[in-house]
Design a protein around this motif. Sequence first.
Motif, short mmCIF file in Angstrom:
data_model
loop_
_atom_site.label_atom_id
_atom_site.label_comp_id
_atom_site.label_asym_id
_atom_site.label_seq_id
_atom_site.Cartn_x
_atom_site.Cartn_y
_atom_site.Cartn_z
N LYS A 9 -8.27 8.45 -46.42
CA LYS A 9 -8.54 7.10 -45.93
C LYS A 9 -8.59 7.07 -44.40
O LYS A 9 -7.65 7.51 -43.74
CB LYS A 9 -7.48 6.13 -46.44
N ASP A 10 -9.69 6.55 -43.89
CA ASP A 10 -9.86 6.44 -42.44
C ASP A 10 -10.69 5.18 -42.17
O ASP A 10 -11.83 5.25 -41.75
CB ASP A 10 -10.55 7.69 -41.90
N PRO A 11 -10.10 4.00 -42.44
CA PRO A 11 -10.89 2.76 -42.38
C PRO A 11 -11.45 2.44 -41.00
O PRO A 11 -12.43 1.69 -40.90
CB PRO A 11 -9.89 1.69 -42.83
N PHE A 12 -10.85 2.97 -39.96
CA PHE A 12 -11.31 2.65 -38.60
C PHE A 12 -12.12 3.80 -38.00
O PHE A 12 -12.37 3.81 -36.79
CB PHE A 12 -10.13 2.30 -37.71
N ALA A 13 -12.51 4.78 -38.82
CA ALA A 13 -13.36 5.92 -38.40
C ALA A 13 -12.77 6.64 -37.19
O ALA A 13 -13.50 7.01 -36.26
CB ALA A 13 -14.77 5.43 -38.10
N LEU A 14 -11.46 6.87 -37.22
CA LEU A 14 -10.82 7.54 -36.09
C LEU A 14 -11.15 9.03 -36.04
O LEU A 14 -11.21 9.61 -34.95
CB LEU A 14 -9.29 7.33 -36.17
N VAL A 45 -1.08 4.09 -31.37
CA VAL A 45 0.11 3.44 -30.80
C VAL A 45 0.69 2.43 -31.79
O VAL A 45 1.91 2.34 -31.96
CB VAL A 45 -0.24 2.74 -29.47
N TYR A 46 -0.18 1.70 -32.45
CA TYR A 46 0.29 0.69 -33.39
C TYR A 46 0.38 1.22 -34.83
O TYR A 46 0.37 0.47 -35.79
CB TYR A 46 -0.61 -0.55 -33.32
N ASP A 47 0.47 2.56 -34.93
CA ASP A 47 0.76 3.24 -36.19
C ASP A 47 -0.22 2.86 -37.30
O ASP A 47 0.16 2.52 -38.41
CB ASP A 47 2.19 2.95 -36.65
N MET A 48 -1.51 2.94 -36.97
CA MET A 48 -2.56 2.72 -37.97
C MET A 48 -3.43 3.97 -38.06
O MET A 48 -4.65 3.92 -37.99
CB MET A 48 -3.38 1.48 -37.59
N LYS A 49 -2.75 5.10 -38.21
CA LYS A 49 -3.42 6.40 -38.25
C LYS A 49 -4.08 6.63 -39.61
O LYS A 49 -3.67 6.04 -40.60
CB LYS A 49 -2.39 7.51 -37.97
N PRO A 50 -5.08 7.52 -39.65
CA PRO A 50 -5.68 7.87 -40.94
C PRO A 50 -4.65 8.52 -41.85
O PRO A 50 -3.75 9.23 -41.37
CB PRO A 50 -6.78 8.89 -40.57
N THR A 51 -4.76 8.28 -43.14
CA THR A 51 -3.86 8.89 -44.11
C THR A 51 -4.69 9.50 -45.23
O THR A 51 -5.49 8.80 -45.85
CB THR A 51 -2.89 7.86 -44.70
N GLY A 52 -4.50 10.79 -45.48
CA GLY A 52 -5.25 11.45 -46.54
C GLY A 52 -6.74 11.30 -46.31
O GLY A 52 -7.26 11.59 -45.23
#
Length: 739
Positions: A481-486, A472-479
């Motif tokens: 990189k997945d810092p929040f382990a989504l 929702v707050y547009d902090m999706k994984p990119t490439g």
Amino acid sequence: MADFLLELLSEEIPARMQAKARADLERLFVAQLSDAGLKAADITVYSTPRRLALIAKDLPDQTEAVSEEAKGPPEGAPDQAVDGFCRKNGVTRDQLEVRDVKGRATYFAVINKPGRATNDVLAEAIPAIVKAFPWPKSMRWGEASLSTESLRWVRPLSGIVAILGDDLVECEIDGVTSGYETVGHRFHHDGVVTIGNAGDYAEKLRACHVLVDQTEREAIVREGAAKAASDGGLELVADEGLVIENAGLTEWPVPLLGGFDPAFLDVPEEVIQLTARVNQKYFICRDKSGKLAPNFICTANIDASDGGKAIVAGNEKVLAARLSDAKFFWELDQKTALEDHAKKLSNIVFHEKLGTVADKVERVAKLAEWLVSLEGNGFYQSSPGDTLHGEVSEAARLCKADLVTEMVGEFPDLQGLMGGYYAEKQGKSEAVANAIRDHYKPVGQGDEVPTDPVTVAVSLADKLDTLVGFFVYDMKPTGSKDPFALRRAAIGVIALINANSLKLPLREVFLECLNLYLKTFDDSEWDQARETTDDLLAIIKPASLDDQQIWDIAAVRGEVEAPLDFEFVEELLEFFADRLKVQQREAGVRHDLIDAVFALGGEGDLVRLLSRVKALQAFVETPDGENLLAGYKRAANILKKENVEQSDSKPLSYTPEKAEKLLIDTLDAAQPDVTAAIEAEEFEKAMTALANLRAPIDQFFEDVTVNDSDADKREARLALLARFRAAVHQVADFSKIEG
């Protein structure tokens, strides 16, 4: 031909870095050889705590002479261009050749490169390898470190051995020059060790108590630890990661059995294991009954004259101090109720945009309660007054309480686990304690998947809350990189749903998560904006939100500090589709069939989706399925070419041909059967009904001309193909299927 030895001597190389360092050394060395036109018959790489070594077999004495050509400017080009070409290729004008290129005279430079001595090539390669080495962490040292241009290495580089055959490869790197001398074991050997060539390297160091082959040291640790335990009447708890680490910490490994005060066994087993393993690199043991024994195996780096008694005593003393701390934390934490620990979670920020951990816990509790109250999900049937609902609520509100305990502060890996133990000690029900302990599971692919209803509800709610918040707050994984382990969280949700056959409507679940986030806004924020989105009610209508709440969401959208975007629902579903492909790959489920079912839209029930995909896979791998797919693709290509989007069936103004009539009649019979089977979630029956179309569509293409000169016939036949396509799309979008 000659063998080459390279040893790079330094202070201690961390054990965790050694495997990659070996791979990097080989990769960089091969690249340097390749650039020079050389190739070794075989390469072996070694590592110990103090050295990286490489042996390359059968290198030629020199590189081969080569001749290269470079095409230059045409004859008559400006002098500046011709001179620049000459400088670039190291030739003079009188060395240029003129050749015809498509009728135009053009200059060519022929560069003859004589062979070079391999020794010279290696002398240049070694400094290049050292300077390009990609250590995860490195350092500079000495006076030279005042300059950022000075050499960097994992620890101070102290020596280089570089020998080709019996000859020294002379090189120098920031004051460190190559030679024949290295060092043996730090305690078992004084002075230097002179290496004659690659052939005697390993054996000369073995005589000096250094085993350069890490696989040999690993075998000694593995077998020696098992023997030490067996000699003590115990069984070793196997730990291959610890084997590799101990081998990386020692040059002459000697496993030894030690013990600790049995009183420490009152502390949870996992705490003792973690203390011994992480802090001290010790193996643990069990007795013959399988219980944790008050013993450990340490790995010495010395063959002690007293058999290791002093070493064991020292390690026992260190472990006793560590376990005393753990026992103190264990007893101290129990003096405070989990409910009181949980109150401190408001002091921990989960994420600056997503609130505190206390905020998250409240959302997780409400979502878990909502999940078990959701009707028709095939697993939970719960109401606010029953035991399941109450246990879910209690477990969710306490699931993060152990984050503020002393034990988890010391050992973060024990979060969840310690909360479960403390809940047991507090007299909580087994279901609540298990849910607190296991709500992080599954942590990754292959991890245990909970099946207890309370645990599943809390685990799902925790992971879904995280996923929705960050999307929702547009902090999706990119490439990568997945810092929040989504990605891991999504795979965990999928595993929980599949293992427990939960029929959850994911779209509605995502929106309920969003609703819980929005409820954290205060009244003043709700009143900040009242603009509405006219079509919002048509887009979103979760059962848990009334009309006014939906309008409030619309009003806040774009007006609060972090704008909210309802497109996250489709983005998150697509994200789940990608994770589902990864998760199902090992089960043999084709990714293109998952795409084909997802492409229909409106499918948020993963259990139903997988049932449809598996039925589809079984169908498309049969002759009927393969031929129907071929017929579909032919029909779809015609419709695409003619730009026909949908079927506009009209009464026929002509008498249809036999094959045309057969397809019409089969569609009339099959479409209702397919629809009924899908509504009943009997996907195998839907495929069987669809299979009836295989022969008619084949016959249609065999006997009927679609692009007839008669406009009415052409239009009707295109509409019939569109109707056929629509019938197939009831099951899946066949355009996504490969083959």
